[in-house]
Design a protein around this motif. Structure first.
Motif: not given
Length: 610
Positions: A381-389, A604-610
């Motif tokens: 969660g610290l790194w991927l803080h924009k993941l949706s529920e 997932f790629r968009e939410e993770a920003g990768v």
């Protein structure tokens, strides 16, 4: 009593001799006649000989000291004056980072300096200037927060010695590049001046130095294989997509160990720009985005900036400070999210690749106390803080707890929950396995190279088991970094690591395969490489289900059943399982098709920003 006392004295004496012997192994001594002369530039490099008999040239600067106006700026190549005699007999400083001990089997960080943009070269004794040997260039990992080419973990003598003994000699180069705030600070002023991602630009400058100068050391600039681990591997991917793929890279092959550019989370510059501004405010330069603020930062003592930035990084991203200062989109070196660049075919083509992960790559990203769904999600969660529920729910569904109950060992019963292993596997796939699979698949699918030029491996052995036991983290298993000492064929790992004959035999086998790849020549053990099937089908357009291929081939190294190649399909049936080999069953258990299809999918790629 006397016998016991005598035995104790002997044991102490042997321990002292062992320590002395270890120090000898690590000693370099200047050799008056060991020099390299670059006659075209009239430059002489003085070298040293290691105890193992390998020639070393260290602390060779490829760029000017990035101090004053060159701090937070693209590297400026060195231009030694004619007649220069360069003392390359000793290791140089590490780039600014936190000092002290990291892991029991790595070097203690003691000597840091901004004047760190150097490389080290190792080669077999007696290498002639006209030898034209292939070159292996090492890019170290460390989360863009720590590390150096001089770390004992990356000692190249075993690799160089084995290659020469097999009749496949090579030249080894390890490079230092800027880290943390100094390597990856960003702001509007830096973006406008194209001075962002300095650490990546350092790597490019070092590779260009190799291209332009390695021939004097007996290397062939047209046969350069770049090898990186963790973010070092990720950075190789970023080098291939740099400038939208419009510029050729100064290497011809790549080995990407536990990393693809997809682990470059949150690649928009906002977070790193905010972290840069926070440090600027702390030192009294204000939080502005203009040139005046940048000039102020360039006047602050590097020790002060190092202490503040390392403290902030480690507090926000414990324990090492990863993903606080890191590569971000700057519309120049990195023009878009890496996964978008590969899908848009914006990469340098024609680079054969070996890519990989290790079985428990995510082990140390989860706390051993992890015991609930909430804690599993919190492990990243610290790194991927924009993941949706909905994404979090999907992850828990893709990794059902039942899959991990068998992993709890009897000695951990009641102490370690299956939730820990669940979290470790999710972290492995998010950080390493699925980004590796995504990058290599998209590279083949979109015309980077032919399918026969990409291979994948999973490493399922570690020499650190006794060390992890002594650290109280035996549950880590084949953790991140595990394949490094096998690559380097290091036969004297420290801290009580496993240096037994079976481990060294596996190291020889693995190292020889990489040496073979570096040579690109089927002679002398080429059957090892030829028997390793390509990762993907020869017809990628017909072998795809969205963002993953329909089948993959992976070489498994180590483990209880030995090394072998395995092929896995997304349409495997129960009947197929009955005739599978151990390696194929192990690969099937990882459920890479369903899990990576989601992790490499658009949401997932968009939410993770990768």
């Amino acid at each position: 009593m006397a016998n016991r006392l005598f035995a104790s004295m002997v044991a102490v004496l042997l321990a002292i001799i062992a320590i002395y012997y270890q120090e000898l192994l690590d000693t370099f001594h200047p050799t008056p006649n060991l020099k390299v002369v670059d006659s075209a530039r009239d430059i002489t490099y003085l070298g040293s000989l290691s105890f193992a008999g390998i020639e070393h040239f260290q602390n060779i600067f490829y760029a000017e000291a990035p101090t004053g106006p060159r701090r937070f700026a693209a590297p400026v190549p060195t231009r030694p004056v004619k007649g220069s005699v360069i003392d390359a007999t000793r290791a140089g400083a590490w780039c600014p980072q936190g000092t002290g001990d990291i892991l029991p089997f790595t070097s203690s960080v003691t000597n840091i300096s901004e004047n760190c943009l150097s490389l080290r070269i190792a080669r077999p004794p007696g290498t002639r200037k006209d030898a034209k040997l292939p070159v292996a260039v090492w890019i170290h990992g460390g989360g863009h927060a720590l590390g150096s080419a001089s770390d004992i973990l990356y000692e190249p003598d075993g690799l160089v010695k084995l290659a020469a003994a097999d009749g496949l000699p090579l030249v080894y180069v390890g490079i230092n590049y800027r880290l943390g705030l100094f390597g990856f600070a960003t702001s509007e002023a830096l973006i406008e001046r194209k001075d962002t991602n300095a650490g990546l630009r350092d790597q490019r400058a070092a590779l260009e130095w190799v291209r332009d100068n390695i021939e004097s050391f007996g290397g062939d600039p047209k046969r350069v294989t770049v090898v990186g681990q963790s973010v070092g591997a990720s950075d190789i991917g970023l080098q291939l997509t740099a400038f939208g793929g419009d510029q050729d890279v100064p290497f011809q092959q790549a080995v990407m160990m536990s990393g693809g550019p997809g682990l470059n989370f949150n690649s928009q510059p906002d977070l790193v720009a905010s972290n840069t501004a926070a440090i600027s405010q702390q030192v009294g330069c204000g939080g502005g985005k203009d040139l005046q603020t940048l000039e102020c930062l360039r006047g602050i003592p590097f020790e002060q900036l190092t202490n503040l930035s390392v403290t902030a990084s480690r507090a926000a991203r414990p324990p090492f400070g990863e993903a606080y200062f890191y590569p971000t989109i700057d519309d120049d070196f990195i023009q878009d999210r890496p996964s978008q660049l590969t899908r848009a075919r914006k990469f340098t083509k024609g680079i054969p690749i070996i890519a990989s992960w290790v079985t428990n790559d995510g082990a140390w990203y989860a706390l051993p106390t992890t015991a609930t769904d909430h804690e599993v999600l919190g492990s990243f969660g610290l790194w991927l803080h924009k993941l949706s529920e909905s994404t979090k729910e999907k992850l828990l569904h893709l990794y059902p707890l039942d899959d991990f109950e068998h992993m709890v060992k009897s000695e951990h019963e009641g102490q370690i929950s299956p939730q820990y292993y669940r979290a470790a596997q999710i972290n492995r796939d998010i950080w390493f396995t699925c980004p590796v699979l995504d990058f290599t698949w998209q590279y083949v699918k979109n015309g980077g190279v032919g399918a026969s030029q990409v291979r994948l491996y999973e490493f399922n052995q570690t020499r650190y088991t006794p060390v992890f036991d002594s650290m109280g983290v035996s549950m880590w298993g084949v953790a991140h970094l595990s394949d490094i000492p096998y690559l380097f064929y290091n036969d004297h790992l420290r801290a009580g690591a496993d240096n037994s004959d079976p481990q060294l035999a596996l190291a020889r086998d693995f190292s020889r395969i990489i040496i073979q790849f570096v040579h690109g020549d089927p002679k002398g053990g080429g059957d090892r490489l030829q028997s390793w099937p390509p990762a993907f089908s020869n017809e990628p357009s017909k072998s795809s289900t969205g963002d993953v291929p329909s089948h993959i081939s992976v070489r498994l190294f180590g483990g209880p059943h030995g090394s072998e190649s395995a092929t896995c399909s997304d349409s495997t049936t129960e009947t197929d399982m009955e005739v599978m080999t151990y390696a194929e069953k192990a690969l099937h258990w990882e459920k890479l098709f369903s899990r990576c299809a989601f992790l490499n999918g658009q949401q997932f790629r968009e939410e993770a920003g990768v």
